[in-house]
Design a protein around this motif. Structure first.
Motif, PDB file in Angstrom:
ATOM      1  N   ASP A   1      97.570   7.726  67.528  1.00  0.00           N
ATOM      2  CA  ASP A   1      98.212   8.189  66.297  1.00  0.00           C
ATOM      3  C   ASP A   1      99.505   7.412  66.094  1.00  0.00           C
ATOM      4  OD1 ASP A   1      99.280   9.878  64.196  1.00  0.00           O
ATOM      5  OD2 ASP A   1     100.440  10.914  65.741  1.00  0.00           O
ATOM      6  N   TYR A   2      99.607   6.697  64.964  1.00  0.00           N
ATOM      7  CA  TYR A   2     100.862   6.030  64.624  1.00  0.00           C
ATOM      8  C   TYR A   2     101.726   7.077  63.920  1.00  0.00           C
ATOM      9  CZ  TYR A   2     104.197   3.030  62.233  1.00  0.00           C
ATOM     10  OH  TYR A   2     105.351   2.467  61.748  1.00  0.00           O
ATOM     11  N   LEU A   3     102.798   7.492  64.595  1.00  0.00           N
ATOM     12  CA  LEU A   3     103.598   8.616  64.112  1.00  0.00           C
ATOM     13  C   LEU A   3     104.198   8.366  62.730  1.00  0.00           C
ATOM     14  CD1 LEU A   3     105.344   9.406  67.489  1.00  0.00           C
ATOM     15  CD2 LEU A   3     103.819  10.966  66.256  1.00  0.00           C
ATOM     16  N   GLY A   4     104.172   9.394  61.906  1.00  0.00           N
ATOM     17  CA  GLY A   4     104.763   9.299  60.561  1.00  0.00           C
ATOM     18  C   GLY A   4     104.164  10.386  59.697  1.00  0.00           C
ATOM     19  N   GLU A   5     104.961  10.928  58.798  1.00  0.00           N
ATOM     20  CA  GLU A   5     104.487  11.981  57.887  1.00  0.00           C
ATOM     21  C   GLU A   5     105.477  12.120  56.746  1.00  0.00           C
ATOM     22  OE1 GLU A   5     105.412  15.970  60.221  1.00  0.00           O
ATOM     23  OE2 GLU A   5     104.852  14.383  61.588  1.00  0.00           O
TER      24      GLU A   5
ATOM     25  N   THR B   1      99.838  12.635  54.609  1.00  0.00           N
ATOM     26  CA  THR B   1     101.175  12.534  53.989  1.00  0.00           C
ATOM     27  C   THR B   1     101.891  11.256  54.429  1.00  0.00           C
ATOM     28  OG1 THR B   1     102.408  13.764  55.687  1.00  0.00           O
ATOM     29  CG2 THR B   1     101.455  15.063  53.885  1.00  0.00           C
ATOM     30  N   GLN B   2     101.379  10.614  55.478  1.00  0.00           N
ATOM     31  CA  GLN B   2     101.943   9.325  55.889  1.00  0.00           C
ATOM     32  C   GLN B   2     101.375   8.195  55.015  1.00  0.00           C
ATOM     33  OE1 GLN B   2     100.472   8.106  59.720  1.00  0.00           O
ATOM     34  NE2 GLN B   2     102.258   6.827  60.169  1.00  0.00           N
ATOM     35  N   MET B   3     100.251   8.486  54.375  1.00  0.00           N
ATOM     36  CA  MET B   3      99.512   7.460  53.627  1.00  0.00           C
ATOM     37  C   MET B   3      99.730   7.566  52.127  1.00  0.00           C
ATOM     38  SD  MET B   3      97.686   5.651  55.729  1.00  0.00           S
ATOM     39  CE  MET B   3      98.167   5.732  57.428  1.00  0.00           C
TER      40      MET B   3
ATOM     41  N   GLU C   1      97.809  19.095  58.302  1.00  0.00           N
ATOM     42  CA  GLU C   1      99.231  19.439  58.253  1.00  0.00           C
ATOM     43  C   GLU C   1      99.376  20.894  57.769  1.00  0.00           C
ATOM     44  OE1 GLU C   1     101.633  15.821  57.149  1.00  0.00           O
ATOM     45  OE2 GLU C   1      99.647  15.051  56.683  1.00  0.00           O
ATOM     46  N   SER C   2     100.500  21.210  57.148  1.00  0.00           N
ATOM     47  CA  SER C   2     100.745  22.618  56.807  1.00  0.00           C
ATOM     48  C   SER C   2      99.803  23.083  55.692  1.00  0.00           C
ATOM     49  CB  SER C   2     102.197  22.790  56.365  1.00  0.00           C
ATOM     50  OG  SER C   2     102.346  22.254  55.073  1.00  0.00           O
ATOM     51  N   SER C   3      99.805  24.399  55.441  1.00  0.00           N
ATOM     52  CA  SER C   3      98.849  24.963  54.474  1.00  0.00           C
ATOM     53  C   SER C   3      99.071  24.438  53.052  1.00  0.00           C
ATOM     54  CB  SER C   3      98.931  26.489  54.480  1.00  0.00           C
ATOM     55  OG  SER C   3     100.215  26.907  54.056  1.00  0.00           O
ATOM     56  N   ALA C   4     100.233  23.850  52.789  1.00  0.00           N
ATOM     57  CA  ALA C   4     100.459  23.256  51.463  1.00  0.00           C
ATOM     58  C   ALA C   4      99.473  22.112  51.221  1.00  0.00           C
ATOM     59  CB  ALA C   4     101.889  22.741  51.367  1.00  0.00           C
ATOM     60  N   TYR C   5      98.913  21.573  52.304  1.00  0.00           N
ATOM     61  CA  TYR C   5      98.030  20.408  52.185  1.00  0.00           C
ATOM     62  C   TYR C   5      96.568  20.709  52.516  1.00  0.00           C
ATOM     63  CZ  TYR C   5     102.461  17.956  52.039  1.00  0.00           C
ATOM     64  OH  TYR C   5     103.713  17.537  51.676  1.00  0.00           O
TER      65      TYR C   5
END
Ligand code: FDA
Length: 314
Positions: A58-62, A98-100, A132-136
């Motif tokens: 996993d390349y970290l980022g969000e 969300t990183q993309m 990720e969170s429920s928003a997504y």
């Protein structure tokens, strides 16, 4: 609650800037993160695969808000996929939408991520969309379903047992024949959408695990909880589900003893190996899961402070 506090910290830019510059913080992060560069991620994956583990990198980022940054993240995945293929590692990749560019524009997101899906497909490699969170949640499932219908069947999702809706999502994934990683869920969610009690989250985990093992496609059972692992082992034995029909997944730096035990017992184990400079929110979520991890931060900060001589060598 301690857990909520750390998840809140993971979203605070002030706390991020403070922690990332704190002496010793980087060395604490190294307990859970393979390093900052592709080469460090690959080196860790190489060592794990030599020891018989499977890996997901996993390349970290969000929460990326600029198209340049999102494109660069996808470019990093393209280089990573080439390196995994060149080394013939038993590894795939995990990424966060969300990183993309998920917060930027859906069309941009699709073009950006399918570059990664295409590169992976060329090497017969699997891509996992982290949840990720429920928003997504709904958007991630919609995105995944659309990609799947466009023929990207080398892609799978993550479902969280704390989400009340997950039974319905597991049913959908099983109908599609899509691969699911089942985990408990790492964000703070309101009671309307997520179970709050550990007993409920665990009961949901076991129920979803059974659905996935019995009717799903090569599920990943992602947990360090021995009760969940034992329930999975018991169900697979009771239903005579072969050990190569599913895998256990655990995080780099967490319960290595358990990873090795399962592997020695003949189970497939995949280690989630994150790398990259954006380690702060990831680290905070690991603190939230086990507040005792804070002890490592305090020790590392003190070791690199003027009082460090008191801690050296311990
Ligand atoms: P639980 O939290 O009940 O912990 C059980 C035991 O495991 C603890 O008592 C402790 O011994 C050990 N443990 C757990 N976390 C630890 C830690 N950080 N440090 C040290 N020990 C720890 N979440 C999400 O929302 N979206 C996602 O995409 C993913 N992806 C993902 C991939 C993989 C491979 C794993 C293993 C996990 C995730 N997660 C995730 C995180 C997941 O939702 C959950 O927060 C953690 O796995 C912790 O839950 P457990 O199932 O381990 O149980």
């Amino acid at each position: 609650m301690m857990r909520d506090f750390f998840v809140m910290l993971s979203e605070s830019s002030l706390a991020r800037s403070f922690t990332m510059h704190a002496p010793g913080a980087r060395s604490v992060a190294r307990r859970f993160v393979a390093g900052e560069t592709i080469e460090e991620g690959i080196a860790t994956a190489r060592a794990l695969t030599r020891a018989g583990m499977k890996v997901t990198l996993d390349y970290l980022g969000e929460s990326v808000s600029s198209t340049d940054e999102a494109r660069q993240a996808a470019d990093t995945y393209l280089r990573l996929i080439e390196r995994i293929a060149a080394e013939k590692l038993d590894a795939n990749v995990s990424l966060k939408l969300t990183q993309m560019g998920q917060d930027i524009d859906e069309a941009f997101l699709y073009d950006n991520v399918t570059r990664v899906f295409d590169a992976a497909r060329l090497h017969d490699m699997f891509v996992r969309l982290d949840m990720e969170s429920s928003a997504y949640t709904q958007r991630t499932i919609d995105f995944f379903r659309h990609a799947w219908e466009q023929g990207y069947t080398n892609v799978g999702i993550v479902l969280q047992s704390y989400m009340r809706r997950s039974e319905q999502d597991v049913t959908l994934a099983n109908q599609l024949g899509a691969r699911v990683r089942l985990c408990k869920g790492a964000y703070v969610e309101p009671p309307e959408v997520a179970f709050q009690e550990k007993t409920e989250v665990d009961a949901s985990f076991v129920a979803l695990m059974k659905m996935l093992l019995s009717d799903g496609t090569y599920p990943g059972i992602a947990t360090h909880d021995e009760k969940m692992i034992n329930a999975t082992r018991a169900w697979s034995e009771e239903r005579q589900i072969p050990r190569d029909a599913f895998e256990f997944q655990m995080l780099y730096g967490v319960r290595r003893d358990l990873q090795e035990q399962l592997q020695s017992a003949g189970y497939r184990v995949r280690v989630y190996v994150p790398f990259g400079g954006a380690w702060y929110p990831y680290l905070m979520r690991r603190m939230a899961e086990r507040p005792a991890n804070v002890f490592f931060i305090v020790k590392a900060v003190l070791r690199e402070s003027p009082l460090g001589f008191m801690f050296n060598g311990k």
